[in-house]
Design a protein around this motif. Structure first.
Motif, short mmCIF file in Angstrom:
data_model
loop_
_atom_site.label_atom_id
_atom_site.label_comp_id
_atom_site.label_asym_id
_atom_site.label_seq_id
_atom_site.Cartn_x
_atom_site.Cartn_y
_atom_site.Cartn_z
N GLU A 34 0.83 -1.19 0.00
CA GLU A 34 0.00 0.00 0.00
C GLU A 34 0.87 1.25 0.00
O GLU A 34 1.67 1.45 0.92
CB GLU A 34 -0.91 0.03 1.23
N PRO A 35 0.75 2.11 -1.00
CA PRO A 35 1.54 3.35 -1.00
C PRO A 35 1.01 4.34 0.02
O PRO A 35 -0.18 4.33 0.34
CB PRO A 35 1.37 3.86 -2.43
N PRO A 36 1.86 5.21 0.58
CA PRO A 36 1.37 6.23 1.52
C PRO A 36 0.29 7.09 0.87
O PRO A 36 0.32 7.36 -0.34
CB PRO A 36 2.63 7.06 1.83
N ALA A 37 -0.69 7.54 1.67
CA ALA A 37 -1.84 8.26 1.13
C ALA A 37 -1.45 9.53 0.40
O ALA A 37 -2.10 9.92 -0.57
CB ALA A 37 -2.82 8.59 2.27
N ARG A 38 -0.39 10.21 0.85
CA ARG A 38 0.01 11.47 0.22
C ARG A 38 1.17 11.31 -0.74
O ARG A 38 1.80 12.29 -1.13
CB ARG A 38 0.37 12.51 1.30
N SER A 39 1.44 10.09 -1.15
CA SER A 39 2.51 9.87 -2.11
C SER A 39 2.02 10.16 -3.53
O SER A 39 0.83 10.20 -3.80
CB SER A 39 3.00 8.41 -2.01
N LEU A 40 2.98 10.33 -4.43
CA LEU A 40 2.63 10.60 -5.82
C LEU A 40 1.92 9.39 -6.43
O LEU A 40 0.99 9.55 -7.24
CB LEU A 40 3.89 10.94 -6.61
N ALA A 41 2.33 8.19 -6.03
CA ALA A 41 1.68 6.98 -6.57
C ALA A 41 0.21 6.94 -6.19
O ALA A 41 -0.67 6.71 -7.04
CB ALA A 41 2.40 5.73 -6.06
N ALA A 42 -0.10 7.20 -4.91
CA ALA A 42 -1.50 7.18 -4.47
C ALA A 42 -2.28 8.33 -5.10
O ALA A 42 -3.43 8.15 -5.51
CB ALA A 42 -1.57 7.27 -2.94
N GLY A 43 -1.66 9.51 -5.20
CA GLY A 43 -2.34 10.65 -5.80
C GLY A 43 -2.66 10.43 -7.27
O GLY A 43 -3.75 10.79 -7.73
N PHE A 44 -1.73 9.83 -8.00
CA PHE A 44 -1.98 9.60 -9.43
C PHE A 44 -3.07 8.55 -9.64
O PHE A 44 -3.88 8.67 -10.56
CB PHE A 44 -0.69 9.17 -10.11
N LEU A 45 -3.11 7.53 -8.77
CA LEU A 45 -4.18 6.53 -8.88
C LEU A 45 -5.54 7.16 -8.62
O LEU A 45 -6.52 6.84 -9.31
CB LEU A 45 -3.92 5.39 -7.89
N ARG A 46 -5.62 8.04 -7.62
CA ARG A 46 -6.88 8.72 -7.38
C ARG A 46 -7.24 9.62 -8.55
O ARG A 46 -8.41 9.75 -8.91
CB ARG A 46 -6.82 9.52 -6.08
N TYR A 47 -6.25 10.24 -9.14
CA TYR A 47 -6.49 11.14 -10.26
C TYR A 47 -7.10 10.39 -11.44
O TYR A 47 -7.98 10.90 -12.14
CB TYR A 47 -5.17 11.78 -10.67
N LEU A 48 -6.66 9.14 -11.66
CA LEU A 48 -7.20 8.35 -12.76
C LEU A 48 -8.68 8.02 -12.58
O LEU A 48 -9.36 7.71 -13.56
CB LEU A 48 -6.41 7.05 -12.91
N THR A 49 -9.15 8.08 -11.33
CA THR A 49 -10.54 7.71 -11.09
C THR A 49 -11.44 8.92 -10.82
O THR A 49 -12.63 8.74 -10.60
CB THR A 49 -10.62 6.76 -9.88
N ASN A 50 -10.87 10.15 -10.82
CA ASN A 50 -11.75 11.30 -10.65
C ASN A 50 -12.25 11.77 -12.01
O ASN A 50 -12.00 11.14 -13.03
CB ASN A 50 -11.05 12.42 -9.86
N GLU A 51 -12.94 12.90 -12.04
CA GLU A 51 -13.61 13.32 -13.27
C GLU A 51 -12.64 13.54 -14.41
O GLU A 51 -12.88 13.11 -15.54
CB GLU A 51 -14.42 14.60 -13.00
N VAL A 52 -11.51 14.23 -14.14
CA VAL A 52 -10.56 14.51 -15.21
C VAL A 52 -9.92 13.22 -15.70
O VAL A 52 -9.83 12.98 -16.91
CB VAL A 52 -9.47 15.49 -14.72
N GLY A 53 -9.48 12.37 -14.77
CA GLY A 53 -8.86 11.12 -15.17
C GLY A 53 -9.82 10.22 -15.94
O GLY A 53 -9.44 9.58 -16.93
N ARG A 54 -11.08 10.17 -15.51
CA ARG A 54 -12.06 9.35 -16.23
C ARG A 54 -12.28 9.88 -17.64
O ARG A 54 -12.51 9.11 -18.57
CB ARG A 54 -13.38 9.32 -15.46
N ASP A 55 -12.24 11.20 -17.80
CA ASP A 55 -12.38 11.77 -19.15
C ASP A 55 -11.26 11.31 -20.05
O ASP A 55 -11.47 11.01 -21.23
CB ASP A 55 -12.40 13.30 -19.08
#
Length: 547
Positions: free
Chosen positions: A481-502
């Motif tokens: 599990e990557p740390p919550a504030r790491s770039l890896a975790a942030g980029f994964l969340r980004y892929l699932t938000n509105e911009v990333g889904r677009d």
């Protein structure tokens, strides 16, 4: 308190204050209220009328007489308005007097006595019977007595009284001396405050309460604007923005999505110092690279994400999957093959070596040439799992996709390429060639022809209804599990938000968040298919260089 919470406080105040003001005015304060206004209180003396001496009726007011015929010496006139100034109607039972008392309101005039009185105006004509002879309307001991009049909202009536100054009225009296204001005595049961009748004012301008409320709301709006414009300069970056370096590896079929998403992430979070490295060499090799990197850095501290078409091997327990999207794949052929549609059985015969010429499936008279991915490719695994279920394992039999290698069995030649682009380029320049790739990569090529499977085009709708079989779930893997504030975790969340889904959607994939079951991230179940006689993983490891 941070910026976001201040914005919430301002927004809540902007909503609550008008609501509380309205409730206070119309429910609590304005519940039931009886009011009065003194609309005129003036004298009628010789001094007042001396300037009008030339007018015919200049001395008319001097002729006013009391009820007993006595001329008024120092007359004055008062026009009084009695009104319902509350939010509900007033009934005769609402007056705060004894039940048998017909009088609801009494009016006294200090320093003056009532010489005469008349009701001059009614807001509604149906109020007229309320002032009949036996209604209680009278003058007693210098006090005007008004009956208990039922008043609807905003209803009113007016009383005009002629008055005479009491006490000393000789030559020494000052006719210009002001009178004390009238005393209006009355009340309402359950009215505002103690229920007493209240003096009201004629509203000729905007009430100060309304001005204050508007000013408050303007300040709230300006405050929110200031926080939005200026507060963001010093505010911390959003949670999903994190600095550092991150390597994206794995699936070449998903590479266009990741490159575009990484670029968009950098544009959004560039101030955090974000650097992406791209290294796409296939799903299996990406997982192996992530496992090696994780073993060096330790669980949860990796700076790498691996993306794969399908799942991992059982011997990689520390690699944790996250479904990102499901991806469509397609078969592609050289444009001169003359084939645009193949059944699953025909595809199995082509790759199984039973069909060696395109004319056997209604195409041109050209030999069949197979172009595949290397054995470490997730796309190849998807093809072998979902499309090619033959007993013959694909083996590399050619390097140039035209000439068989020495000692290879007869049948269509099969060459292998290490990337999606390599497969597409080879099919485009090799007559009679057929290959497979991600739909997004193939759709933009004008030198290739996409093949339908059992009459179905590669569409999300067809896959969702189980009619199109060539698809797979795209996973993102981390080492622990990557740390919550790491770039890896942030980029994964980004892929699932509105911009990333677009971004995912624009490349022909379906974001997992949009599916009925995002955890499984797969279309509707497909019709049952016969199991393969021998799978590629069951056919013996080490046979040939491809798999």
């Amino acid at each position: 308190m941070d910026m976001l919470r201040w914005e919430v406080v301002l927004a809540v105040l902007g909503v609550l204050v008008p609501i509380v003001a309205a409730l206070y005015e119309f429910v609590f304060v304005g519940r039931k209220r009886l009011g009065y206004r003194v609309q005129m209180d003036t004298t009628a003396t010789d001094a007042v009328h001396a300037r009008y001496a030339g007018i015919q009726y200049a001395g008319a007011l001097q002729q006013l007489q009391d009820g007993d015929g006595t001329r008024l010496v120092d007359p004055s006139f008062v026009l009084l308005r009695i009104e319902n100034s509350g939010a509900t109607h007033i009934d005769i039972d609402d007056y705060a007097v004894l039940p048998d008392d017909r009088v609801g309101v009494r009016v006294e005039f200090p320093g003056r006595r009532v010489a005469g009185m008349v009701v001059t105006e009614l807001s509604d004509d149906f109020l007229r019977p309320c002032f009949s002879d036996d209604s209680g309307l009278s003058v007693r001991d210098g006090v005007i007595e008004l009956p208990k009049v039922p008043l609807n909202r905003s209803a009113h009536y007016k009383v005009l009284a002629a008055l005479e100054r009491t006490g000393e009225t000789g030559t020494g009296a000052d006719p210009q001396a002001p009178f004390e204001p009238p005393r209006v005595i009355g009340g309402i049961k359950g009215g505002v405050g103690n229920g007493g009748i209240q003096e009201t004012r004629s509203q000729t301008g905007t009430p100060w309460q309304a001005v204050a409320l508007v000013c408050f709301l303007v300040l709230v709006i300006l405050g929110q604007l200031a926080f939005s414009v200026f507060g963001r300069e010093d505010a911390a970056a959003p949670l999903d923005c994190a600095g550092g370096e991150l390597t994206l590896t794995g699936s070449t079929a998903f590479e266009p999505v990741l490159r575009e998403a990484a670029k968009a992430y950098q544009e959004t979070c560039g101030e955090q110092g974000v650097t992406f490295h791209h290294d796409y060499r296939g799903s299996k090799e990406g997982l192996d690279a992530l496992a090696r990197e994780g073993a060096r850095e330790g669980e949860g501290n990796t700076r790498m994400l691996a993306f794969t078409d399908g799942g991992k091997r059982d011997d990689q327990p520390l690699l944790l999957p996250r479904p990102v999207a499901f991806t469509l794949f397609t078969l592609v052929v050289h444009e001169d093959t003359g084939v645009r549609d193949l059944t699953l059985e025909q595809i199995g015969d082509l790759y199984g070596g039973k069909i060696t010429n395109w004319k056997d499936v209604g195409g041109a008279d050209l030999p069949v040439r197979l172009v595949s991915r290397l054995s470490n490719s997730g796309t190849r695994d998807v093809f072998e799992e979902r499309i090619f279920s033959g007993s013959r394992r694909l083996v590399r039999t050619s390097d140039d996709c035209r000439t068989p290698l020495p000692g290879m069995p007869r049948g269509p030649v099969n060459c292998e390429r290490g990337s999606t682009a390599g497969v597409l380029d080879e099919v485009a320049r090799t007559p009679g060639a057929i290959g497979y790739s991600g739909l997004d990569d193939a759709s933009g090529r004008k030198d290739l022809r996409l093949v339908r499977i059992d009459g179905q085009r590669a569409t999300l709708e067809a896959a969702d209804h189980g009619a199109y079989p060539f698809w797979e779930t795209e996973y993102a893997y981390t080492y622990g599990e990557p740390p919550a504030r790491s770039l890896a975790a942030g980029f994964l969340r980004y892929l699932t938000n509105e911009v990333g889904r677009d971004v995912v959607r624009s490349r022909g994939h379906r974001p997992c968040a949009e599916l009925q079951n995002p955890v499984l991230c797969r279309p509707a179940p497909q019709p049952a298919r016969p199991a393969r006689a021998v799978s590629s993983r069951e056919a013996g490891a080490g046979e040939g260089s491809g798999g």
